[in-house]
Design a protein around this motif. Structure first.
Motif, PDB file in Angstrom:
ATOM      1  N   ASP A  65       0.668  -1.147  -0.189  1.00 20.23           N
ATOM      2  CA  ASP A  65      -0.025   0.047   0.048  1.00 20.23           C
ATOM      3  C   ASP A  65       0.907   1.158  -0.065  1.00 20.23           C
ATOM      4  OD1 ASP A  65       0.939   0.143   2.518  1.00 20.23           O
ATOM      5  OD2 ASP A  65      -1.149  -0.214   3.572  1.00 20.23           O
ATOM      6  N   THR A  66       2.241   1.002  -0.154  1.00 17.86           N
ATOM      7  CA  THR A  66       2.957   2.096  -0.127  1.00 17.86           C
ATOM      8  C   THR A  66       3.383   2.515  -1.730  1.00 17.86           C
ATOM      9  OG1 THR A  66       4.939   0.720  -0.133  1.00 17.86           O
ATOM     10  CG2 THR A  66       4.330   1.915   1.715  1.00 17.86           C
ATOM     11  N   ASP A  67       2.698   1.507  -2.432  1.00 20.77           N
ATOM     12  CA  ASP A  67       2.860   1.771  -3.978  1.00 20.77           C
ATOM     13  C   ASP A  67       1.868   2.411  -4.678  1.00 20.77           C
ATOM     14  OD1 ASP A  67       3.272   1.368  -6.846  1.00 20.77           O
ATOM     15  OD2 ASP A  67       4.079  -0.833  -6.561  1.00 20.77           O
ATOM     16  N   GLU A  68       2.044   3.753  -5.193  1.00 25.74           N
ATOM     17  CA  GLU A  68       1.178   4.643  -5.959  1.00 25.74           C
ATOM     18  C   GLU A  68       0.381   3.892  -6.954  1.00 25.74           C
ATOM     19  OE1 GLU A  68      -0.347   7.450  -5.084  1.00 25.74           O
ATOM     20  OE2 GLU A  68       0.524   7.091  -3.350  1.00 25.74           O
ATOM     21  N   ALA A  69       0.950   2.903  -7.882  1.00 24.00           N
ATOM     22  CA  ALA A  69       0.294   2.124  -8.701  1.00 24.00           C
ATOM     23  C   ALA A  69      -0.754   1.548  -8.223  1.00 24.00           C
ATOM     24  CB  ALA A  69       1.480   1.162  -9.267  1.00 24.00           C
ATOM     25  N   HIS A  70      -0.976   1.135  -6.739  1.00 24.49           N
ATOM     26  CA  HIS A  70      -2.155   0.482  -6.487  1.00 24.49           C
ATOM     27  C   HIS A  70      -3.234   1.228  -5.934  1.00 24.49           C
ATOM     28  CE1 HIS A  70       0.610  -2.961  -7.390  1.00 24.49           C
ATOM     29  NE2 HIS A  70       1.267  -2.908  -6.342  1.00 24.49           N
ATOM     30  N   ARG A  71      -2.982   2.449  -5.898  1.00 23.20           N
ATOM     31  CA  ARG A  71      -4.072   3.394  -5.233  1.00 23.20           C
ATOM     32  C   ARG A  71      -5.229   3.125  -6.224  1.00 23.20           C
ATOM     33  NH1 ARG A  71      -4.106   7.323  -1.749  1.00 23.20           N
ATOM     34  NH2 ARG A  71      -2.083   7.375  -1.707  1.00 23.20           N
ATOM     35  N   GLY A  72      -6.244   2.960  -5.236  1.00 20.32           N
ATOM     36  CA  GLY A  72      -7.769   2.732  -5.959  1.00 20.32           C
ATOM     37  C   GLY A  72      -7.946   1.502  -7.076  1.00 20.32           C
ATOM     38  N   ARG A  73      -7.047   0.657  -6.866  1.00 20.27           N
ATOM     39  CA  ARG A  73      -7.405  -0.378  -7.718  1.00 20.27           C
ATOM     40  C   ARG A  73      -8.434  -1.270  -7.534  1.00 20.27           C
ATOM     41  NH1 ARG A  73      -1.782  -3.933  -9.489  1.00 20.27           N
ATOM     42  NH2 ARG A  73      -3.749  -5.099 -10.299  1.00 20.27           N
ATOM     43  N   ASP A  74      -8.858  -2.003  -8.393  1.00 24.02           N
ATOM     44  CA  ASP A  74     -10.103  -2.844  -8.288  1.00 24.02           C
ATOM     45  C   ASP A  74      -9.377  -4.414  -7.783  1.00 24.02           C
ATOM     46  OD1 ASP A  74     -11.853  -4.821  -8.769  1.00 24.02           O
ATOM     47  OD2 ASP A  74     -12.318  -4.273 -10.850  1.00 24.02           O
ATOM     48  N   SER A  75      -9.776  -4.695  -6.596  1.00 26.58           N
ATOM     49  CA  SER A  75      -9.066  -5.871  -6.008  1.00 26.58           C
ATOM     50  C   SER A  75      -9.315  -6.925  -6.708  1.00 26.58           C
ATOM     51  CB  SER A  75      -9.460  -5.815  -4.658  1.00 26.58           C
ATOM     52  OG  SER A  75      -9.112  -4.977  -3.839  1.00 26.58           O
ATOM     53  N   GLN A  76     -10.323  -7.236  -7.574  1.00 27.47           N
ATOM     54  CA  GLN A  76     -10.400  -8.326  -8.255  1.00 27.47           C
ATOM     55  C   GLN A  76      -9.358  -8.606  -9.333  1.00 27.47           C
ATOM     56  OE1 GLN A  76     -13.373 -10.176  -8.110  1.00 27.47           O
ATOM     57  NE2 GLN A  76     -13.462  -8.923  -6.270  1.00 27.47           N
ATOM     58  N   GLU A  77      -8.621  -7.420  -9.672  1.00 24.30           N
ATOM     59  CA  GLU A  77      -7.288  -7.764 -10.366  1.00 24.30           C
ATOM     60  C   GLU A  77      -6.395  -8.290  -9.358  1.00 24.30           C
ATOM     61  OE1 GLU A  77      -8.157  -3.331 -12.866  1.00 24.30           O
ATOM     62  OE2 GLU A  77      -5.956  -3.812 -11.788  1.00 24.30           O
ATOM     63  N   PHE A  78      -6.243  -7.904  -8.334  1.00 25.10           N
ATOM     64  CA  PHE A  78      -5.265  -8.720  -7.437  1.00 25.10           C
ATOM     65  C   PHE A  78      -5.512 -10.079  -7.443  1.00 25.10           C
ATOM     66  CE2 PHE A  78      -5.201  -4.792  -4.669  1.00 25.10           C
ATOM     67  CZ  PHE A  78      -4.491  -4.116  -5.252  1.00 25.10           C
ATOM     68  N   LEU A  79      -7.019 -10.483  -7.090  1.00 27.53           N
ATOM     69  CA  LEU A  79      -7.501 -11.821  -7.093  1.00 27.53           C
ATOM     70  C   LEU A  79      -7.026 -12.522  -8.477  1.00 27.53           C
ATOM     71  CD1 LEU A  79      -8.853 -14.129  -5.303  1.00 27.53           C
ATOM     72  CD2 LEU A  79     -11.015 -13.030  -6.101  1.00 27.53           C
ATOM     73  N   ALA A  80      -7.312 -12.071  -9.496  1.00 19.61           N
ATOM     74  CA  ALA A  80      -7.038 -12.796 -10.915  1.00 19.61           C
ATOM     75  C   ALA A  80      -5.630 -13.071 -11.064  1.00 19.61           C
ATOM     76  CB  ALA A  80      -7.695 -11.886 -11.960  1.00 19.61           C
ATOM     77  N   GLU A  81      -4.962 -12.237 -10.584  1.00 16.43           N
ATOM     78  CA  GLU A  81      -3.340 -12.290 -10.620  1.00 16.43           C
ATOM     79  C   GLU A  81      -2.926 -13.546  -9.698  1.00 16.43           C
ATOM     80  OE1 GLU A  81       0.265  -9.340 -10.204  1.00 16.43           O
ATOM     81  OE2 GLU A  81      -1.399  -8.458 -11.055  1.00 16.43           O
ATOM     82  N   ILE A  82      -3.366 -13.694  -8.406  1.00 18.88           N
ATOM     83  CA  ILE A  82      -3.238 -14.670  -7.654  1.00 18.88           C
ATOM     84  C   ILE A  82      -3.511 -15.920  -7.857  1.00 18.88           C
ATOM     85  CG2 ILE A  82      -3.607 -15.237  -5.125  1.00 18.88           C
ATOM     86  CD1 ILE A  82      -3.373 -12.322  -4.314  1.00 18.88           C
ATOM     87  N   VAL A  83      -4.894 -15.988  -8.424  1.00 10.25           N
ATOM     88  CA  VAL A  83      -5.497 -17.306  -8.872  1.00 10.25           C
ATOM     89  C   VAL A  83      -4.878 -17.861 -10.043  1.00 10.25           C
ATOM     90  CG1 VAL A  83      -7.437 -16.730 -10.115  1.00 10.25           C
ATOM     91  CG2 VAL A  83      -7.581 -18.613  -8.881  1.00 10.25           C
ATOM     92  N   GLN A  84      -4.184 -16.848 -10.892  1.00 11.43           N
ATOM     93  CA  GLN A  84      -3.444 -17.301 -12.290  1.00 11.43           C
ATOM     94  C   GLN A  84      -2.031 -17.959 -11.857  1.00 11.43           C
ATOM     95  OE1 GLN A  84      -2.549 -14.172 -14.945  1.00 11.43           O
ATOM     96  NE2 GLN A  84      -1.024 -15.429 -15.982  1.00 11.43           N
ATOM     97  N   GLU A  85      -1.536 -17.240 -10.447  1.00 10.31           N
ATOM     98  CA  GLU A  85      -0.458 -17.981 -10.275  1.00 10.31           C
ATOM     99  C   GLU A  85      -0.508 -19.229  -9.399  1.00 10.31           C
ATOM    100  OE1 GLU A  85       2.445 -15.616  -7.924  1.00 10.31           O
ATOM    101  OE2 GLU A  85       3.499 -17.254  -7.182  1.00 10.31           O
ATOM    102  N   VAL A  86      -1.638 -19.460  -8.679  1.00  6.63           N
ATOM    103  CA  VAL A  86      -2.004 -20.876  -8.054  1.00  6.63           C
ATOM    104  C   VAL A  86      -2.280 -21.947  -9.296  1.00  6.63           C
ATOM    105  CG1 VAL A  86      -3.947 -21.886  -7.161  1.00  6.63           C
ATOM    106  CG2 VAL A  86      -3.133 -19.808  -6.051  1.00  6.63           C
ATOM    107  N   ARG A  87      -2.723 -21.202 -10.291  1.00  8.77           N
ATOM    108  CA  ARG A  87      -2.886 -22.357 -11.508  1.00  8.77           C
ATOM    109  C   ARG A  87      -1.512 -22.778 -11.972  1.00  8.77           C
ATOM    110  NH1 ARG A  87      -8.466 -19.836 -12.450  1.00  8.77           N
ATOM    111  NH2 ARG A  87      -9.955 -21.569 -11.643  1.00  8.77           N
ATOM    112  N   GLU A  88      -0.790 -21.675 -12.216  1.00  3.35           N
ATOM    113  CA  GLU A  88       0.496 -22.090 -12.879  1.00  3.35           C
ATOM    114  C   GLU A  88       1.341 -22.905 -12.012  1.00  3.35           C
ATOM    115  OE1 GLU A  88       0.822 -17.543 -14.961  1.00  3.35           O
ATOM    116  OE2 GLU A  88       2.021 -18.037 -13.175  1.00  3.35           O
ATOM    117  N   ARG A  89       1.064 -22.921 -10.711  1.00  6.57           N
ATOM    118  CA  ARG A  89       1.731 -23.785  -9.905  1.00  6.57           C
ATOM    119  C   ARG A  89       1.290 -25.215  -9.884  1.00  6.57           C
ATOM    120  NH1 ARG A  89       5.645 -21.458  -6.014  1.00  6.57           N
ATOM    121  NH2 ARG A  89       5.777 -19.053  -6.744  1.00  6.57           N
TER     122      ARG A  89
END
Ligand code: MG
Length: 164
Positions: A65-89
């Motif tokens: 939360d110190t990264d300005e790139a994440h300000r106001g971001r849609d958390s669905q994007e975080f979740l999509a990225e994480i589940v993609q990594e889960v699948r890649e693993r």
């Protein structure tokens, strides 16, 4: 088959002048959750549960939360990225059980929409996603309406021949 379990907990403060977003759904409310991103506590708890299942750290390490790139971001994007990594693993989410502790507004009318939205992001069927709402009965920060807390437990299984 290999099974792994993860849990996540997230709490955000309720304040005036913020939209209330839970499970990727915007809910009409006088107050919303305060945070660097969209402050979707339920989605954050699910992200942490998935990361926990594979011992991959936590959401704060991944999207600080110190990264300005994440300000106001849609958390669905975080979740999509994480589940993609889960699948890649080599793992696939089996089921998810969540509880949101909140005094107001009443969440029951919105649970189906949250399940549908999260099912879409996770690319799993909505019948694998449980979301329950409970009130704090006037006790603690949730009961006093100071904030909301979300809890999530997730089970993942290795896809044949991939995960360890
Ligand atoms: Mg959070």
């Amino acid at each position: 088959m290999s099974l792994r379990i993860g849990q996540g907990i997230d709490r955000h403060r309720l304040v005036e002048g913020r939209p209330l977003i839970l499970g990727g759904v915007r809910i009409a409310s006088q107050r919303g959750l305060l945070g660097h991103s969209d402050a979707d506590a339920l989605t954050h708890a699910i992200c942490d549960a998935l990361l926990g299942a594979l011992a991959l750290g936590d959401l704060g390490q991944r999207f600080p939360d110190t990264d300005e790139a994440h300000r106001g971001r849609d958390s669905q994007e975080f979740l999509a990225e994480i589940v993609q990594e889960v699948r890649e693993r080599g793992f696939e989410p089996v089921n998810l059980d969540c509880t949101v502790m909140a005094e107001a507004p009443r969440l029951a009318p919105h649970l189906a929409a949250m399940r549908a939205r999260l099912a879409q992001t996770l690319a799993v069927s909505a019948d694998r996603i449980s979301i329950k709402a409970t009130r704090g009965e006037g006790l603690g920060p949730e009961g006093r309406g100071e904030g909301m807390t979300a809890y999530a437990v997730v089970l993942v299984e290795s896809v044949e021949g991939k995960g360890q």
